[in-house]
Design a protein around this motif. Structure first.
Motif, PDB file in Angstrom:
ATOM      1  N   ARG A  85       0.833  -1.207   0.000  1.00 37.12           N
ATOM      2  CA  ARG A  85       0.000   0.000   0.000  1.00 37.12           C
ATOM      3  C   ARG A  85       0.868   1.259   0.000  1.00 37.12           C
ATOM      4  O   ARG A  85       0.619   2.205  -0.762  1.00 37.12           O
ATOM      5  N   ASN A 133       1.313   3.849  -3.508  1.00 36.81           N
ATOM      6  CA  ASN A 133       0.460   5.035  -3.381  1.00 36.81           C
ATOM      7  C   ASN A 133       1.273   6.280  -3.026  1.00 36.81           C
ATOM      8  O   ASN A 133       1.256   6.759  -1.879  1.00 36.81           O
ATOM      9  N   ARG A 181       0.743   9.307  -3.664  1.00 34.09           N
ATOM     10  CA  ARG A 181      -0.051  10.473  -3.256  1.00 34.09           C
ATOM     11  C   ARG A 181      -0.241  10.503  -1.746  1.00 34.09           C
ATOM     12  O   ARG A 181      -0.305  11.571  -1.131  1.00 34.09           O
ATOM     13  N   GLN A 182      -0.351   9.332  -1.123  1.00 32.20           N
ATOM     14  CA  GLN A 182      -0.486   9.251   0.329  1.00 32.20           C
ATOM     15  C   GLN A 182       0.859   9.176   1.025  1.00 32.20           C
ATOM     16  O   GLN A 182       1.037   9.714   2.120  1.00 32.20           O
ATOM     17  N   SER A 233       4.597   9.968   0.228  1.00 32.73           N
ATOM     18  CA  SER A 233       5.489  10.639  -0.703  1.00 32.73           C
ATOM     19  C   SER A 233       6.939  10.229  -0.450  1.00 32.73           C
ATOM     20  O   SER A 233       7.329   9.886   0.662  1.00 32.73           O
ATOM     21  N   ALA A 280       4.424  10.630   5.151  1.00 33.24           N
ATOM     22  CA  ALA A 280       2.968  10.727   5.052  1.00 33.24           C
ATOM     23  C   ALA A 280       2.569  12.098   4.519  1.00 33.24           C
ATOM     24  O   ALA A 280       2.936  13.130   5.082  1.00 33.24           O
ATOM     25  N   LEU A 286      -3.529   9.817   8.221  1.00 34.06           N
ATOM     26  CA  LEU A 286      -4.161   8.602   7.710  1.00 34.06           C
ATOM     27  C   LEU A 286      -3.983   7.471   8.708  1.00 34.06           C
ATOM     28  O   LEU A 286      -3.313   7.612   9.732  1.00 34.06           O
ATOM     29  N   GLU A 306       0.555  13.594   9.201  1.00 34.10           N
ATOM     30  CA  GLU A 306       1.238  14.252   8.094  1.00 34.10           C
ATOM     31  C   GLU A 306       2.679  14.579   8.473  1.00 34.10           C
ATOM     32  O   GLU A 306       2.946  15.142   9.526  1.00 34.10           O
TER      33      GLU A 306
END
Length: 416
Positions: free
Chosen positions: A72, A76, A78-79, A81, A309, A313, A322
């Motif tokens: 995952r 991904n 975008r989630q 980086s 992050a 999330l 984040e």
């Protein structure tokens, strides 16, 4: 940026230990150097598929242990980086510029430090350059240097296949691919190893690598050739000087350290299991099948740095905030009991391992590394019939850093 004395490093803010008062496990130090696997399994039992850890300098991070969670994160961007400029501890001044983590985690103008269109532009230059290099005779270079390395010890009847063979062979091939003088190979191999090992001299060796590669790029501007450096300089993507040197560094460190480690582990497996050695010599087993098994059980990078992050999330039942740093447990993910309840079951023909990463940042040079290993093993077995391990298998030891576990030595003997 310097760590502020009134803002000490803390575990990631979503980390359960921040509330329970216990300290996260360290991925460095004596236990991590000798038995990292036990740390991964203990963390899995205590925290599940994602666990809070401390990196060198007690820098907080999340270690991703689960196979599906690794996928995952890797798939991904975008989630999660790859851009370290959003790393909260760095942005807020809690990471020293002299931290030995910076060569592995810090932002650079290369494709692995960026996502989206900037990543696609730079990766295209790297991929095109590596494809052109592969077409110009990687297997020929590997055959030449494999024979040259073996010539140095063939008359002795004994050798250490780590120090005398696996540790330098990939770098010698890389000198041809990049357009470097062969004489630079051994010093660069040592510097690459020091960067991965960490410690106080990691930055010194990283600077040495960049200095050598900077001189190479400058020379190739006036003396172009059929090499990877010239391919980067002339690519339509229009890389600037810093981008060229950063990508030379990226390919040099990543290709050498992973290929040399994987080669040593493949040789270890062959020489500690006579059925595999017999199968290779008799043609019933392929070197690529042995590599596959090693990439599942002993991936050349045990932990992949790093992701950040992009927002708050949830991952593996934990609240990630984040800017939190995540490092990818490739070895732990490959051994995840949820997808591999019995690690003794054959994985032949199964290429779903995490050894080459995944997603948009998946290793672009994996075929070159595999070609070097295939040639290295094939030449060795043909040149030295009767090759055998010179010590009991249980005497073979490994030393780990945060990022990898390397075989210390592989003593062998053979008829002269």
């Amino acid at each position: 940026m310097n760590a502020s004395p009134d803002r000490p490093l803390q575990p990631p803010s979503g980390c359960p230990v921040a509330h329970h008062g216990s300290e996260p496990a360290r991925l460095y130090g004596p236990e991590a150097a000798t038995d990292p696997g036990s740390i991964y399994e203990r963390l899995r039992e205590e925290h599940g598929s994602v666990a809070p850890v401390l990196l060198e300098g007690d820098v907080p991070a999340w270690l991703v242990l689960g196979y599906r969670d690794n996928r995952r994160v890797l798939d991904n961007p975008r989630q999660f980086s790859r851009d370290a400029r959003i790393w909260r501890d760095w942005a807020e001044g809690r990471i020293e510029e002299t931290s030995p983590l910076i060569p592995m985690l810090g932002w650079r103008p290369d494709c692995v430090s960026q996502d989206g269109e900037p990543h696609r532009r730079l990766r295209a230059a790297v991929t095109d350059g590596l494809q052109a290099a592969a077409a110009r005779g990687v297997r020929r270079h590997a055959t030449h240097f494999a024979n040259k390395q073996i010539d140095a010890f063939a008359g002795a009847g004994r050798a250490d296949l780590v120090q005398d063979y696996a540790e330098y062979l990939p770098m010698l091939v890389l000198t041809r691919i990049l357009g470097l003088p062969e004489a630079e190979g051994r010093d660069l191999a040592e510097s690459c190893a020091r960067v991965l090992k960490g410690g106080e001299d990691a930055l010194v060796h990283d600077a040495r690598i960049k200095e050598i590669l900077g001189r190479l790029a400058e020379r190739k501007r006036t003396e172009p050739g059929g090499d990877f450096t010239t391919a980067l300089l002339e690519h339509p993507a229009g890389l600037d000087e810093d981008e060229v040197v950063s990508h030379l560094r990226l390919v040099l460190i990543a290709a050498h350290t992973t290929t040399s480690n994987l080669l040593a582990r493949v040789l270890q497996l062959i020489l500690t299991d006579t059925t595999r050695l017999t199968g290779l010599i008799g043609g019933q087993l392929t070197i690529s099948a042995v590599m596959e098994e090693v990439m599942w059980n002993s991936p050349p990078l045990a932990v992949l740095p790093g992701r950040f992050a992009a927002g708050d999330l949830e991952l593996g039942g934990h609240r990630i905030q984040e800017g939190d740093l995540l490092v990818l447990g490739l070895a732990a993910g490959n051994a995840d009991p949820e997808i591999r309840p019995d690690t003794g079951v054959s994985v032949q023909g199964n290429q779903a391992h995490l050894a080459f990463s995944s997603g948009p940042h998946e290793c672009p040079g994996q075929s070159i590394g595999q070609s070097v290993i295939e040639i290295a093993v094939d030449v060795l077995l043909h040149r030295l019939p009767g090759l055998a391990l010179a010590v009991p298998p249980e005497e073979l030891g490994s030393t780990a850093s945060t990022w990898e576990s390397r075989l210390d030595s592989l003593p062998v003997e053979f008829p002269v």
